[in-house]
Scaffold this motif. Structure first.
Motif, PDB file in Angstrom:
ATOM      1  N   ARG A 630       0.927  -1.211  -0.120  1.00  0.00           N
ATOM      2  CA  ARG A 630      -0.043   0.252   0.270  1.00  0.00           C
ATOM      3  C   ARG A 630       0.680   1.594   0.144  1.00  0.00           C
ATOM      4  NH1 ARG A 630      -3.298   2.901  -2.009  1.00  0.00           N
ATOM      5  NH2 ARG A 630      -4.316   4.361  -0.144  1.00  0.00           N
ATOM      6  N   ALA A 631       1.942   1.298   0.433  1.00  0.00           N
ATOM      7  CA  ALA A 631       3.201   2.413   0.654  1.00  0.00           C
ATOM      8  C   ALA A 631       3.549   2.527  -0.444  1.00  0.00           C
ATOM      9  CB  ALA A 631       4.067   2.754   1.434  1.00  0.00           C
ATOM     10  N   ILE A 632       3.757   1.772  -1.789  1.00  0.00           N
ATOM     11  CA  ILE A 632       4.634   1.370  -2.602  1.00  0.00           C
ATOM     12  C   ILE A 632       3.324   2.374  -3.604  1.00  0.00           C
ATOM     13  CG2 ILE A 632       6.224   0.771  -4.635  1.00  0.00           C
ATOM     14  CD1 ILE A 632       6.837  -0.638  -3.245  1.00  0.00           C
ATOM     15  N   GLU A 633       2.074   1.970  -2.938  1.00  0.00           N
ATOM     16  CA  GLU A 633       0.675   2.312  -4.200  1.00  0.00           C
ATOM     17  C   GLU A 633       0.487   3.881  -4.055  1.00  0.00           C
ATOM     18  OE1 GLU A 633      -2.295   0.165  -3.265  1.00  0.00           O
ATOM     19  OE2 GLU A 633      -1.492  -1.086  -4.276  1.00  0.00           O
ATOM     20  N   LYS A 634       0.655   4.568  -3.084  1.00  0.00           N
ATOM     21  CA  LYS A 634       0.541   5.825  -2.569  1.00  0.00           C
ATOM     22  C   LYS A 634       1.628   6.592  -3.317  1.00  0.00           C
ATOM     23  CE  LYS A 634      -0.361   7.102   1.685  1.00  0.00           C
ATOM     24  NZ  LYS A 634      -0.361   7.623   2.443  1.00  0.00           N
ATOM     25  N   MET A 635       2.807   6.031  -3.234  1.00  0.00           N
ATOM     26  CA  MET A 635       4.063   6.527  -3.418  1.00  0.00           C
ATOM     27  C   MET A 635       4.049   6.541  -5.012  1.00  0.00           C
ATOM     28  SD  MET A 635       7.829   5.743  -2.996  1.00  0.00           S
ATOM     29  CE  MET A 635       8.003   4.231  -3.581  1.00  0.00           C
ATOM     30  N   ALA A 636       3.732   5.417  -5.600  1.00  0.00           N
ATOM     31  CA  ALA A 636       3.446   5.114  -6.957  1.00  0.00           C
ATOM     32  C   ALA A 636       2.258   6.182  -7.434  1.00  0.00           C
ATOM     33  CB  ALA A 636       2.997   4.252  -7.367  1.00  0.00           C
ATOM     34  N   ALA A 637       1.281   6.732  -6.958  1.00  0.00           N
ATOM     35  CA  ALA A 637      -0.077   8.125  -6.989  1.00  0.00           C
ATOM     36  C   ALA A 637       1.353   9.345  -7.303  1.00  0.00           C
ATOM     37  CB  ALA A 637      -0.761   7.783  -6.258  1.00  0.00           C
ATOM     38  N   ASP A 638       1.002   9.578  -6.492  1.00  0.00           N
ATOM     39  CA  ASP A 638       1.830  10.890  -5.511  1.00  0.00           C
ATOM     40  C   ASP A 638       3.122  10.879  -6.565  1.00  0.00           C
ATOM     41  OD1 ASP A 638       3.010  12.751  -4.644  1.00  0.00           O
ATOM     42  OD2 ASP A 638       4.342  12.181  -3.234  1.00  0.00           O
ATOM     43  N   LEU A 639       4.304   9.740  -7.778  1.00  0.00           N
ATOM     44  CA  LEU A 639       5.058  10.151  -8.664  1.00  0.00           C
ATOM     45  C   LEU A 639       4.398  10.216 -10.207  1.00  0.00           C
ATOM     46  CD1 LEU A 639       7.675   8.506  -6.483  1.00  0.00           C
ATOM     47  CD2 LEU A 639       8.084  10.575  -7.093  1.00  0.00           C
ATOM     48  N   ASN A 640       3.757   9.610  -9.741  1.00  0.00           N
ATOM     49  CA  ASN A 640       2.219   8.729 -11.486  1.00  0.00           C
ATOM     50  C   ASN A 640       3.082   8.433 -12.158  1.00  0.00           C
ATOM     51  OD1 ASN A 640       0.626   9.822 -13.089  1.00  0.00           O
ATOM     52  ND2 ASN A 640       1.544  11.423 -14.332  1.00  0.00           N
ATOM     53  N   ALA A 641       3.681   7.211 -11.143  1.00  0.00           N
ATOM     54  CA  ALA A 641       4.464   5.909 -11.692  1.00  0.00           C
ATOM     55  C   ALA A 641       3.167   4.863 -11.727  1.00  0.00           C
ATOM     56  CB  ALA A 641       5.592   5.666 -11.931  1.00  0.00           C
ATOM     57  N   GLY A 642       3.602   3.724 -12.402  1.00  0.00           N
ATOM     58  CA  GLY A 642       4.093   2.756 -12.528  1.00  0.00           C
ATOM     59  C   GLY A 642       4.303   2.052 -11.329  1.00  0.00           C
ATOM     60  N   VAL A 643       3.046   1.274 -10.525  1.00  0.00           N
ATOM     61  CA  VAL A 643       3.138  -0.183  -9.625  1.00  0.00           C
ATOM     62  C   VAL A 643       4.300  -0.302  -9.477  1.00  0.00           C
ATOM     63  CG1 VAL A 643       2.314  -1.241  -7.504  1.00  0.00           C
ATOM     64  CG2 VAL A 643       0.599   0.764  -8.387  1.00  0.00           C
ATOM     65  N   LEU A 644       4.560  -1.481 -10.705  1.00  0.00           N
ATOM     66  CA  LEU A 644       5.364  -2.641 -10.699  1.00  0.00           C
ATOM     67  C   LEU A 644       6.936  -2.352 -11.770  1.00  0.00           C
ATOM     68  CD1 LEU A 644       3.201  -4.393 -12.938  1.00  0.00           C
ATOM     69  CD2 LEU A 644       3.294  -5.230 -10.230  1.00  0.00           C
ATOM     70  N   THR A 645       6.469  -0.483 -12.387  1.00  0.00           N
ATOM     71  CA  THR A 645       8.064  -0.094 -12.524  1.00  0.00           C
ATOM     72  C   THR A 645       8.361   0.480 -11.337  1.00  0.00           C
ATOM     73  OG1 THR A 645       6.590   0.445 -14.820  1.00  0.00           O
ATOM     74  CG2 THR A 645       9.221   1.880 -13.712  1.00  0.00           C
ATOM     75  N   LEU A 646       8.099   1.286 -10.484  1.00  0.00           N
ATOM     76  CA  LEU A 646       8.699   1.329  -9.286  1.00  0.00           C
ATOM     77  C   LEU A 646       9.314   0.893  -7.803  1.00  0.00           C
ATOM     78  CD1 LEU A 646       9.178   4.800  -7.909  1.00  0.00           C
ATOM     79  CD2 LEU A 646       6.589   4.158  -6.297  1.00  0.00           C
ATOM     80  N   SER A 647       8.062  -0.715  -8.381  1.00  0.00           N
ATOM     81  CA  SER A 647       8.629  -1.353  -7.169  1.00  0.00           C
ATOM     82  C   SER A 647       9.996  -1.979  -7.746  1.00  0.00           C
ATOM     83  CB  SER A 647       7.520  -3.032  -6.915  1.00  0.00           C
ATOM     84  OG  SER A 647       6.539  -2.541  -6.813  1.00  0.00           O
ATOM     85  N   ASP A 648       9.992  -1.827  -8.907  1.00  0.00           N
ATOM     86  CA  ASP A 648      11.913  -2.411  -9.546  1.00  0.00           C
ATOM     87  C   ASP A 648      12.276  -1.670  -9.097  1.00  0.00           C
ATOM     88  OD1 ASP A 648      10.357  -5.049 -10.588  1.00  0.00           O
ATOM     89  OD2 ASP A 648      10.076  -4.957 -12.908  1.00  0.00           O
ATOM     90  N   ILE A 649      12.610  -0.526  -8.947  1.00  0.00           N
ATOM     91  CA  ILE A 649      12.911   0.578  -9.090  1.00  0.00           C
ATOM     92  C   ILE A 649      12.840   0.655  -7.217  1.00  0.00           C
ATOM     93  CG2 ILE A 649      13.746   3.233  -8.744  1.00  0.00           C
ATOM     94  CD1 ILE A 649      12.058   3.779 -11.280  1.00  0.00           C
ATOM     95  N   VAL A 650      12.771   0.580  -6.871  1.00  0.00           N
ATOM     96  CA  VAL A 650      12.839   0.267  -5.165  1.00  0.00           C
ATOM     97  C   VAL A 650      13.878  -0.930  -5.297  1.00  0.00           C
ATOM     98  CG1 VAL A 650      11.987  -0.264  -2.809  1.00  0.00           C
ATOM     99  CG2 VAL A 650      10.852   1.849  -4.137  1.00  0.00           C
ATOM    100  N   ALA A 651      13.290  -1.828  -5.391  1.00  0.00           N
ATOM    101  CA  ALA A 651      14.134  -3.470  -5.287  1.00  0.00           C
ATOM    102  C   ALA A 651      16.100  -3.177  -5.688  1.00  0.00           C
ATOM    103  CB  ALA A 651      13.608  -4.281  -5.953  1.00  0.00           C
ATOM    104  N   GLU A 652      16.053  -2.749  -6.394  1.00  0.00           N
ATOM    105  CA  GLU A 652      17.267  -1.840  -7.502  1.00  0.00           C
ATOM    106  C   GLU A 652      18.038  -1.238  -6.482  1.00  0.00           C
ATOM    107  OE1 GLU A 652      20.719  -2.487 -10.195  1.00  0.00           O
ATOM    108  OE2 GLU A 652      18.151  -3.723  -9.701  1.00  0.00           O
ATOM    109  N   MET A 653      17.632  -0.330  -6.073  1.00  0.00           N
ATOM    110  CA  MET A 653      18.036   0.800  -4.969  1.00  0.00           C
ATOM    111  C   MET A 653      18.549  -0.296  -3.671  1.00  0.00           C
ATOM    112  SD  MET A 653      17.900   3.863  -6.067  1.00  0.00           S
ATOM    113  CE  MET A 653      18.053   2.593  -7.984  1.00  0.00           C
TER     114      MET A 653
END
Length: 753
Positions: A630-653
């Motif tokens: 849910r936290a990543i979904e909120k962040m994705a909405a805030d950044l206007n990004a896809g949830v799956l793409t953002l999840s991959d970016i987080v994992a890479e960080m």
């Protein structure tokens, strides 16, 4: 035929999901790119599913094209009916289309076509009507006798008419399909020796039979090879009576007709002369195609595991390519694979200079601070291993050794590529270097070799080479892009397997690197000859620049998502230079601090247990759980990004540029060796899986020949395929259950309890 609808149904996906994915494929995007960077579009489909879908898409489109072609060809003959058109359009497999087309296909001169030229088709049709219940067939056929047309008598007319009927029966698409299915159900593959006295590896098939519906794939390939080598005769046998009965049930519509026996005889002729040979040939082809498809899957899976073996970092290597008469070639490599020295020793027959070999090994080990010895697993491997193990034991040096698969090393060492890489080195030195580098970075070295030469499968030289090469190219591409490629050090061979890059562009990248120095950032790739915007988009996420201007260039984050990644880091208060210091392992905590919502436990949500429940939770000191999704979904909405793409970016960080090969079993090193004579029944050993085939797995337990764990000895539970239990490179514990000292064969079990 709605191709999108069919694929959606077969893969159990939404039609919109399939439609969008097909659009990406049609735009020329590579499978690795789609799988990694278009998850929002595909719904997160894996590269495996995407390749299967692409293969199915190609088949269905070819099927559609063939349908249109067949309809056109039949229409040109003026024989296309609405019913036939519908049958062709509703066909779901190519075989059905060909069956429907068969009666209209132009044939060479046949007995039936000659009979038609003599005007006997009307007689054939009258016989098939079977209305005549009185009289003799000869009297009925007499009017068709015509000496000028070559029909001398009524008997000639009947024979010609029967030839026409036989061909009509053999061309009937429904009967063809029924016979094909019956052949597969009750047919038997039988084999016999060409020369029963000759001793060959095919002796178990000298008198052998097995049902088509039961024979396993590896036996089909073995039988095919035996037939190809002219050691076996192979036939398909069926119950002729049952087959003729099936045909008669369709052909005979009036048992009282004077033509009944004539039709029975015609059916027998049609089956023996026209139908059976085709049905048996199709059955063999079906079995071969099935076996080849499975063999390709096994080969591809084994190759994937071999390519994904973890690199051994920090290894300073003496690499030995064993041999007898010409000696063992030695190459000395530093941690990066640079050649430091090379020579030849003769520890095996005929010279057997063990003292001289030990002296050379000692000198090289001391001079170059060697910590690892690599030995190829080919000719004279075990004899060389014994000498190496004895040297390590006697010298007391802190050195380990391992065996590597040398399949394809000779192919590479004599190739144009190897000559261009090391023009001043002998072929044998190149081979020894390749073995050592396979340990240091298997993927980078094995991509230089024709993949079918790697040798981890079964009957790879007997199966469809186009099918095999395509599958293996896909495996290599997936592995290279899954791992990523360091742009400033990668060889052309490795770069050529990056999504969107071919050998020509790879060469241009290396040329640019040599002329301009190291790449400082990914976008500099656009300056490379023939590497346009489209290619850059495909390849950019899979290449790495470890010490470039932008820390994100060292990650798998695609440049198109840099703005999202940078916005996320800004929101979380993170400087992207942290990526160069090993990543941001606590990024989840930082995300939670900004976007987290406390999730109450189920016990707190219900009031059924009242205060007692709350007190119990308090005693257990239960803390509210984090809902990171849910936290990543909120962040994705805030950044206007896809949830799956953002999840991959987080994992890479968390761990930038993480090598997925770290999860694979590590290489097994040894410092001792066993001889065949040391082995005893019930001895338990640890070994490395070298190859997986349909019937089991071959395990290296440290003696000359690998032992076989038959599929029945892999688990106490039923398993469909050995790959359900083991993979190439796995370390397994085994027990010896059989030793054949004459044939030097070892039977193993993994069922230790």
């Amino acid at each position: 035929m709605n191709i999108i609808e069919m694929i959606a149904k077969e893969f159990q996906l939404k039609e919109t999901q399939v439609q969008q994915t097909v659009a990406l494929i049609d735009e020329g995007n590579t499978i690795p790119f789609i799988a990694r960077y278009r998850k929002e579009v595909t719904g997160g489909l894996s590269d495996v599913v995407l390749r299967d879908m692409d293969e199915r898409l190609t088949y269905l489109r070819n099927l559609q094209e063939r349908k249109e072609e067949v309809i056109r060809l039949i229409e040109e003959q003026g024989k296309l009916t609405d019913e036939l058109r519908q049958q062709i359009e509703e066909a779901e497999v190519l075989q059905r289309v060909e069956d429907l087309y068969k009666p209209y296909k132009k044939k060479k001169a046949t007995r039936a076509s000659k009979a038609k030229e003599k005007g006997l088709e009307p007689l054939a049709l009258k016989i098939l009507e079977q209305r005549q219940e009185t009289g003799k067939a000869e009297d009925f056929a007499a009017e068709f006798a015509d000496a000028e047309k070559g029909v001398e008598s009524a008997e000639d007319a009947i024979q010609g008419a029967c030839d026409i009927i036989a061909e009509m029966i053999s061309d009937d698409p429904e009967l063809t399909a029924a016979i094909r299915e019956k052949t597969r159900d009750i047919g038997v593959i039988t084999t016999e020796a060409v020369d029963p006295e000759e001793k060959t590896v095919y002796e178990m098939y000298y008198e052998y039979s097995e049902g088509i519906d039961k024979i396993p794939n590896h036996r089909i390939l073995a039988i095919n090879r035996g037939e190809k080598e002219k050691k076996l005769k192979v036939k398909v046998k069926t119950d002729t009576g049952k087959m003729e009965e099936l045909l008669c049930d369709s052909a005979i519509t009036n048992e009282k007709s004077i033509f009944t026996e004539l039709i029975r005889d015609t059916v027998a002729d049609a089956y023996k002369r026209l139908i059976a040979p085709a049905a048996e040939r199709e059955a063999r082809n079906m079995l071969t195609e099935r076996a080849e498809a499975e063999a390709v899957k096994v080969f591809a899976k084994n190759t994937e595991k071999l390519l994904m073996v973890p690199p051994v970092k920090g290894a300073r290597i003496i690499s030995i390519d064993p041999g007898y008469r010409t000696g063992c070639k030695i190459a000395v490599l530093n941690e990066t694979g640079k050649l430091l020295a090379y020579t030849t020793v003769y520890p095996t027959e005929p010279k057997k200079d063990i003292k001289g070999t030990e002296a050379v090994l000692a000198k090289l080990a001391d001079k170059f601070k060697i910590n690892t010895i690599v030995i190829g697993n080919g000719t004279a491997s075990r004899e060389t291993e014994e000498v190496v193990a004895d040297f390590i034991r006697k010298s007391g040096r802190d050195i380990n050794y391992t065996i590597v698969n040398e399949a394809g090393a000779s192919v590479y060492s004599a190739s144009k590529l190897a000559t261009e890489e090391y023009p001043d080195l002998d072929v044998t030195v190149r081979g020894a270097m390749s073995l050592g580098r396979r340990l240091q970075d298997p993927l980078a070295e094995l991509v230089k070799i024709p993949t079918k030469s790697i040798g981890v499968g079964q009957y790879q030289h007997d199966i469809n080479q186009g099918l095999l090469e395509n599958a293996l190219d896909n495996v290599v591409e997936d592995c290279v892009n899954r791992v990523g490629v360091e742009l400033n050090t990668a060889s052309p061979s490795l770069l050529a397997h990056v999504a969107g890059i071919n050998m020509s562009i790879a060469g241009n990248i290396v040329d640019y690197r040599e002329k301009n120095g190291s790449f400082k950032e990914r976008k500099e790739l656009k300056k490379v000859a023939k590497l346009g915007e489209k290619t850059f988009n495909q390849c950019a996420g899979f290449i790495r620049i470890s010490d470039g201007k932008n820390p994100l260039d060292s990650t798998s984050v695609h440049p198109e998502s840099y703005s999202v990644a940078e916005a996320m880091l800004y929101k979380l208060g993170i400087d992207k230079t942290e990526l160069q210091r090993g990543g941001i392992p606590d990024i989840d905590d930082r995300i939670w601090a900004v976007y987290g919502e406390e999730e109450k436990s189920k016990q707190l949500k219900t009031r059924a247990k009242g205060l007692a429940a709350l007190k119990e939770l308090s005693k257990k000191n239960e803390k509210p759980k984090r809902n990171m999704k849910r936290a990543i979904e909120k962040m994705a909405a805030d950044l206007n990004a896809g949830v799956l793409t953002l999840s991959d970016i987080v994992a890479e960080m968390k761990k930038p540029g993480r090598d997925p090969r770290e999860d694979a079993p590590s290489v097994v090193f040894r410092n001792d060796v066993k001889s065949f004579d040391d082995l005893k029944l019930d001895m338990e050993l640890e070994g490395t899986v070298r190859n997986v085939v349909d019937f089991g797995a071959f395990v290296d337990i440290g003696v000359k020949n690998d032992g076989l764990v038959h599929i029945s000895q892999m688990s106490s539970k039923y398993i469909k395929h050995p790959m359900d239990v083991v993979s190439v490179g796995d370390t397994v514990k085994v027990k010896i259950i059989n030793i054949d000292r004459d044939k030097q064969k070892i039977g193993l079990t993994m069922k230790l309890k």
